[in-house]
Every structure is written in structure tokens, then in C-alpha cells.
Design a protein around this motif. Structure first.
Motif, PDB file in Angstrom:
ATOM      1  N   ARG A   1      -8.707   1.057   1.775  1.00  0.00           N
ATOM      2  CA  ARG A   1      -8.257  -0.029   0.902  1.00  0.00           C
ATOM      3  C   ARG A   1      -8.105  -1.357   1.646  1.00  0.00           C
ATOM      4  O   ARG A   1      -8.408  -2.428   1.096  1.00  0.00           O
TER       5      ARG A   1
ATOM      6  N   LEU B   1       0.802  -1.225   0.000  1.00  0.00           N
ATOM      7  CA  LEU B   1       0.000   0.000   0.000  1.00  0.00           C
ATOM      8  C   LEU B   1       0.836   1.276   0.000  1.00  0.00           C
ATOM      9  O   LEU B   1       0.281   2.373   0.004  1.00  0.00           O
ATOM     10  N   ASP B   2       2.160   1.143  -0.001  1.00  0.00           N
ATOM     11  CA  ASP B   2       3.017   2.319  -0.127  1.00  0.00           C
ATOM     12  C   ASP B   2       3.372   2.604  -1.585  1.00  0.00           C
ATOM     13  O   ASP B   2       4.093   3.559  -1.879  1.00  0.00           O
ATOM     14  N   CYS B   3       2.857   1.804  -2.505  1.00  0.00           N
ATOM     15  CA  CYS B   3       3.201   1.944  -3.922  1.00  0.00           C
ATOM     16  C   CYS B   3       2.450   3.104  -4.576  1.00  0.00           C
ATOM     17  O   CYS B   3       1.365   3.479  -4.150  1.00  0.00           O
ATOM     18  N   GLY B   4       3.061   3.618  -5.652  1.00  0.00           N
ATOM     19  CA  GLY B   4       2.384   4.615  -6.475  1.00  0.00           C
ATOM     20  C   GLY B   4       2.589   6.045  -6.052  1.00  0.00           C
ATOM     21  O   GLY B   4       1.852   6.942  -6.482  1.00  0.00           O
ATOM     22  N   PHE B   5       3.597   6.300  -5.211  1.00  0.00           N
ATOM     23  CA  PHE B   5       3.909   7.662  -4.793  1.00  0.00           C
ATOM     24  C   PHE B   5       5.287   8.035  -5.340  1.00  0.00           C
ATOM     25  O   PHE B   5       5.996   7.211  -5.909  1.00  0.00           O
TER      26      PHE B   5
ATOM     27  N   ALA C   1       5.346   1.205  -8.080  1.00  0.00           N
ATOM     28  CA  ALA C   1       4.209   1.856  -8.729  1.00  0.00           C
ATOM     29  C   ALA C   1       3.619   0.925  -9.784  1.00  0.00           C
ATOM     30  O   ALA C   1       4.325   0.038 -10.298  1.00  0.00           O
ATOM     31  N   PRO C   2       2.311   1.040 -10.086  1.00  0.00           N
ATOM     32  CA  PRO C   2       1.416   2.133  -9.703  1.00  0.00           C
ATOM     33  C   PRO C   2       0.723   1.909  -8.361  1.00  0.00           C
ATOM     34  O   PRO C   2       0.919   0.876  -7.706  1.00  0.00           O
ATOM     35  N   TYR C   3      -0.079   2.872  -7.996  1.00  0.00           N
ATOM     36  CA  TYR C   3      -0.917   2.835  -6.808  1.00  0.00           C
ATOM     37  C   TYR C   3      -1.862   1.641  -6.876  1.00  0.00           C
ATOM     38  O   TYR C   3      -2.393   1.302  -7.932  1.00  0.00           O
ATOM     39  N   LYS C   4      -2.058   0.980  -5.749  1.00  0.00           N
ATOM     40  CA  LYS C   4      -2.932  -0.195  -5.693  1.00  0.00           C
ATOM     41  C   LYS C   4      -4.329   0.239  -5.234  1.00  0.00           C
ATOM     42  O   LYS C   4      -4.556   0.469  -4.041  1.00  0.00           O
TER      43      LYS C   4
ATOM     44  N   ARG D   1      -3.346   5.901   3.943  1.00  0.00           N
ATOM     45  CA  ARG D   1      -2.695   4.873   3.121  1.00  0.00           C
ATOM     46  C   ARG D   1      -3.365   3.514   3.319  1.00  0.00           C
ATOM     47  O   ARG D   1      -3.485   2.719   2.383  1.00  0.00           O
TER      48      ARG D   1
ATOM     49  N   ASN E   1       8.516   7.816  -9.857  1.00  0.00           N
ATOM     50  CA  ASN E   1       7.679   7.121  -8.884  1.00  0.00           C
ATOM     51  C   ASN E   1       8.481   6.065  -8.133  1.00  0.00           C
ATOM     52  O   ASN E   1       9.551   5.650  -8.578  1.00  0.00           O
TER      53      ASN E   1
END
Length: 629
Positions: A575, A505-509, A521-524, A571, A517
Motif C-alpha cells: 500500500r 495504515l493501522d485502520c480497519g482491524f 476503520a475501514p481499512y485503507k 501492513r 473495529n
């Protein structure tokens, strides 16, 4: 009009025929006002002061709540919250129940001040915990609206715990039943909620479900509960978790408690605490107090014994076990400076890219006897503090280049008949893992304890021989298509899915080193998480349902390079609630069928003080069926 009436009735003397006329006019005016008020209540439901004169109500059509204007021929208009309880799947409950579920079509006015508990031993620890959950329920109901908008009165509610359940201090293990039934009905002018479960944790889940069947009716200013409800429920997977990294950045206790509160609302049951790493050592070790002294970011950023006890007790209250992770032999650094004896290698080595995956580098020296002495003390402290039914030993991202940079390690390898090939370094790694495991068992007074390891070089085809499936559970962080999954299942390893392509859940920033990025990435999005079915992953790897017993569940991971206490809520939530329904219910339907319930659940989280991210404009919640692609 009001001033005129008051003036008429307050005159001291009214003489002659004029007096009768004035009294008649005044009386007529009062009657007209009363009639107007009754008509207003009849058609507009006595709209509460916080929503003055709302012209809108909702009705159910094709599984969604549709918005319409209140007109004269509309009888008993419904607010959105009540419509959602009767429209669509399972009354808006999150996660979706798994067993027989039936709902009546009646809402009863509930008196939130008159909710009592029966059927428990109030002198037992379990009885006190159940009572505390009921107290929480009452407080959460009162928080649904401001006190001055809630009309008094309504039926009293008795929570009746029926049947036999374990009355001892509750302990959540992988084999603990969390199933429950709840039956809500009216009898003798009172409301009853009969709850049955074999364990405290099932009873707690039932109370959580009950809370989702209680809403504030903002058209009438009343607290209402769904009546004539029967639900059988229980989870599909026993391990339903969240990992929170509190070492890259310190996460304060209040945020951790809030995370556990949100987990309980979604029936997640495992808080995986990644409490140390190369960046900091905030764990207060009683055996080795120099560890946090050297390794914490500051004296204010340490988890004390008291803090940990409070977090664990709060977890039990909310049906959540707390499992510590002490990651080794990699992800080691800060806190070890005082140990000496060449206990670490390549700590803060430069250029860091040659020795580890992110700065600062650092690994334990497997050839140092001092390392195992220190580990025994840390393990002893953690086992005493957490009393876990699992222990997470980490074991990921070990760098052979790091060990290969140490002449001391290479000399030891030569003395033990090893060369400097990759195979030899994996044998060195196995030496460490075997000795660390023995040290853990020794710290546990000789009692065996299931150990979790991350997928790593040790789970490769050539090295899996080093791991015993009777000792180790493997947490999979690689992608859902990685053939490592099939290899683990074929060799009878129990697994926990944390595949980064859906559950990091830290992905996509933005990248925290360099630009662009971050690496995963990308954001989940919640939709991707919802569709990340462990059983579908197995099927796509060529396995059938007969292998389900090897899948304990899944866990969403929040690594904290770019997260601290200010951003954890947004974050993780909502989700992680998508993961919760996937693991509790494993629904055959897609996220599209869960969308309206997800939006409702996000509102619940916010209502209870969780700073959950918004998923859509509120307009979509109030105008269901119009926000589609």
C-alpha cells in the motif's frame, strides 16, 4: 532410445555388414534427437527446468499482456515479465517517471557477473556508496532465479556516471535534487547505462529504475535487460514518507531495515521514527540512561547508539533520511518514573477515558523546570544521533482535563494570572511549546532547525496565533475535508499530509480495547491511497497550484497498538508504494491505469524479501484484463 544408443556405441566389436547398419541406425537416431531439440528450442525457447514445458506466452494488446498458447506459427514468444516491460505505461516502472521517457523494442541478454561501474571516485564516500548500490543491483539480479536455471553468457553492462555531481558525503534535505536521467544502449558489443544526476540520491534512484528494467526470462532461462531506453525523471514532492511507531510495540532492527529497503524500491525518502510514547521508552539516551532502563519493555528491546547508526547509514545508502520524533507534552509516561520533581501528571490515571485518548495516560508538567532539563538532554542526544534536517516535536492529543487534575499546575496558573478556562490552558500549552522550542535550539548549539508539529488544539482558529509559520511545519492527520487545512495554507504554513481517512495504515482491524473495529476503520485500500492527491485536496479547499510550494508532501502512518515485527511488512506493503507513486509522479490518471504495474511491483517487493500483502489472486496477474468490476 538413449539407452539403445549408448548400448550400440559401447559394443567393443561389431563385424560385417551388420556393423554398418547398426552405425547408420545409431547415427540417424542421434541426428533425430538433435533436430528434435532444435525444434523444441525454436518453438519453446529452451524452457528452463523450473518451468518445464510451459505452453504459454504473452503478447501486448490494448495496453495489457494477454496469455496465449505457444503453437507452431508463434515466433519469439515472450514471457510475462518481458511483455510487461513493453506493454502499457512506462515499461512497468514504479513509480511512474515524470519526464521524457522512450523505450526501444529490443531485449538484450545480460551477463549478471559482468556489471561494472565507471565515472566515480572510488576513494570518496559517495563513490563507495554508488559502488555498494551496484553490488546490490548485481545481487538482486542473481536472486531473480535460482543459479542453476540461469544460462551463462550475455553482454556485459557498464554503468557510466556522467557529468558533475556532489562528491561529498551525501546529505538529504528538503532542497536536495533527486532528479536523474538514464540512457541504456549497446555499443561495441557491450551494454551501457549512462546515468546523470547532480546528487548521489538521483544516481541511486537511477540504479533502482535500472533494476526494474532487468528481468528473468523464464521461457529461455536468461537474464535480460531492456535496451534503447531513455528516461528523464524526478519527484513532484520533496517529502515522501512513512511513519513507524516503535513505542506501542517494539519493532526489531531487521524489520526497520527491511522497511527502508522497501521504501528505496519505491523512491520514498523519509523514515519518520516515532520512537517513544507513553507505553515505552526504547531509545537509549546517553544523557539519561535511566529513561530506557525504566521505560523499555525489556533490556533486549532498546535501540542502542550502534543500532541507530546502522539504521541511519542504511537509510543514506538507500536514499532515505531518518527523522526522529519526540512527542510531547502528551504521550509521555513510561521511562519518566525516576525523574521526580512532579515532572509528569496523570500518568496511569483512572478511569483513563477522562484523561487521555488511550491507556496509559501521561503528560509533562509544563510548570516543572526539571522537565526542560530532561528535554535538553534528550534533544541533545537525538540531534547528535540523527543529525536531522527536521525535528518532530509531536504536540498532539494534549488533554486539558489531565492538566486540570493537578493542583500544582493550577496553583502555578493562578500565580501567573491565568484562570482555569480552556483559553488559559491553551496559553499554558503555548508556554510549554515555546520553552521546548527554545530548549531544542539550545541543544542544537543555537542553530535554528525546522520543527514539525501535528495538527492539534494549537492549530485551531483561536490558537494558531501561537505558532510561527517560519518555525513550524504542520503535519495534518485529520481528514482531507477538515477546514484546518485551509486555515494553515492561508497563514503560509508548510504542510505534510497524513490524513487518517486515507493514510493511516493501522485502520480497519479489530479494536484493541473493547469490541468491534478500531477507531479509524475501514481499512485503507491501495486504491484509496493512490487517489489521495495533495493537490486535489488543496483544490477542493479552494486553492490553486500557486500554493503548491506550501505542500511538502505526504506520509503514511503505521501506529503499532496492533502491530509488531511480525506484521509490519504486510501492513505497509504494497500500500505504501501507492503513496510513493502519488508523491513522485502525481499522475493525472487513476489507479485503474496503474493496477498491472502495482501487481508487478508487489512481486518485486516479495522477490527482495519484503512480506508484502497479496492484492489479487496470481491468476489476475497472469490473465490481465479479466479481474474487473
Amino acid at each position: 532410445m538413449k539407452a539403445r544408443i549408448v548400448k550400440l556405441f559401447c559394443r567393443k566389436r561389431i563385424r560385417g555388414p551388420r556393423r554398418h547398419v547398426q552405425l547408420l541406425v545409431a547415427t540417424s537416431a542421434v541426428i533425430m534427437m538433435v533436430l528434435f531439440f532444435l525444434i523444441f528450442v525454436r518453438f519453446f525457447g529452451g524452457v528452463a527446468s523450473n518451468n518445464p514445458g510451459s505452453p504459454w506466452y504473452y503478447y501486448c494488446e490494448s495496453g495489457i499482456c494477454k496469455k496465449a498458447e505457444i503453437i507452431e506459427n508463434v515466433t519469439s514468444p515472450l514471457c510475462l515479465g518481458i511483455c510487461q516491460l513493453f506493454c502499457g505505461e512506462v515499461g512497468g516502472i514504479w513509480p511512474k517517471p515524470t519526464g521524457h521517457t522512450s523505450f526501444g523494442n529490443y531485449m538484450a541478454k545480460l551477463n549478471p557477473y559482468e556489471i561494472t561501474l565507471s565515472g566515480v571516485d572510488f576513494g570518496s564516500i559517495t563513490g563507495q556508496l554508488i559502488q555498494e548500490n551496484v553490488n546490490k543491483l548485481k545481487q538482486n539480479i542473481m536472486n531473480l532465479a535460482s543459479i542453476d536455471t540461469i544460462k551463462k553468457g550475455g553482454y556485459s553492462l557498464i554503468l557510466n556516471i556522467i557529468g558533475q555531481f556532489n562528491n561529498e558525503a551525501p546529505i538529504l534535505t528538503i532542497n536536495t535534487s533527486e532528479n536523474y536521467t538514464i540512457n541504456i544502449y549497446q555499443k561495441d558489443n557491450k551494454l551501457y547505462a549512462d546515468i546523470s544526476s547532480a546528487t548521489y540520491f538521483g544516481i541511486r534512484h537511477a540504479i533502482e529504475t535500472l533494476s526494474q528494467l532487468i528481468v528473468y526470462d523464464d521461457l529461455y532461462g536468461e537474464i535480460k535487460i531492456t535496451r534503447d531506453v531513455y528516461i528523464q525523471d524526478g519527484p513532484v514532492f520533496p517529502y515522501r514518507g512513512i511513519l513507524l511507531d516503535t513505542a506501542r510495540n517494539f519493532i526489531d532492527k531487521a524489520t526497520i531495515l527491511r522497511t527502508i529497503e522497501a521504501m528505496s524500491m519505491s523512491k520514498l525518502n523519509t523514515f519518520h521514527w516515532h520512537i517513544t510514547d507513553s507505553h515505552s521508552f526504547p531509545y537509549s539516551s546517553r544523557t539519561w540512561p535511566n529513561m530506557p532502563r525504566y521505560g523499555a519493555y525489556s533490556s533486549a528491546k532498546i535501540y542502542t547508539e550502534k543500532d541507530i547508526k546502522e539504521i541511519i547509514n542504511f537509510g543514506i545508502l538507500n536514499g532515505v533520511r531518518v527523522i526522529p520524533e519526540f512527542d510531547a507534552p502528551a504521550h509521555i509516561g513510561e521511562g519518566w518514573q525516576w525523574v521526580g520533581h512532579n515532572s509528569t501528571v496523570c500518568f496511569k490515571a483512572e478511569p483513563w477515558q477522562q484523561y487521555c485518548v488511550e491507556p496509559p495516560c501521561g503528560q509533562l508538567n509544563p510548570t516543572s523546570e526539571k522537565v526542560y532539563e530532561i528535554l535538553e538532554g534528550i534533544y541533545t542526544d537525538m540531534l547528535r544521533d540523527f543529525q536531522p534536517d527536521f525535528f518532530h516535536m509531536g504536540g498532539d492529543e494534549v488533554s486539558i482535563k489531565c492538566w486540570n487534575s493537578s493542583n500544582l499546575i493550577k496553583d502555578w496558573m493562578i500565580d501567573h494570572g491565568l484562570d482555569f478556562s480552556e483559553t488559559s490552558f491553551y496559553k499554558l500549552w503555548n508556554y510549554f511549546q515555546s520553552k521546548a522550542y527554545e530548549t531544542l535550539i539550545k541543544a542544537n548549539n543555537g542553530n535554528k532547525l525546522p520543527v514539525i508539529l501535528w495538527t492539534s488544539g494549537l492549530t485551531n482558529e483561536d490558537n494558531l496565533q501561537f505558532l510561527d509559520p517560519k518555525k513550524y511545519i504542520i503535519q495534518i492527520w485529520t481528514t482531507k475535508t477538515d477546514n484546518t487545512i485551509g486555515r494553515l495554507i492561508k497563514n503560509d504554513f508548510r504542510v505534510i499530509f497524513s490524513n487518517y481517512d486515507a493514510l493511516y495504515l493501522d485502520c480497519g482491524f479489530g479494536a484493541w480495547i473493547g469490541e468491534g473495529n478500531n477507531w479509524c476503520a475501514p481499512y485503507k485500500a491501495w486504491q484509496n491511497i493512490y487517489e489521495n492527491s495533495p493537490m486535489k485536496i488543496l483544490e477542493n479547499q479552494g486553492f490553486s497550484k500557486k500554493h503548491k510550494h506550501l505542500v511538502l508532501g505526504s506520509e503514511a502512518a503505521l501506529w503499532s497498538e496492533q502491530v509488531d515485527s511480525t506484521s509490519v511488512d504486510s501492513r505497509l506493503w504494497p500500500r505504501s508504494a501507492a503513496l510513493a507513486e502519488r508523491l513522485w509522479s502525481d499522475p493525472s490518471s487513476s489507479w485503474i491505469h496503474a493496477e498491472q504495474r502495482m501487481l508487478k511491483h508487489r512481486e518485486r517487493l516479495v522477490q527482495r524479501g519484503i512480506l508484502a500483502d497479496s492484492l489479487e489472486p496470481e491468476w489476475c496477474l497472469q490473465n490481465q484484463g479479466h479481474c474487473y468490476l
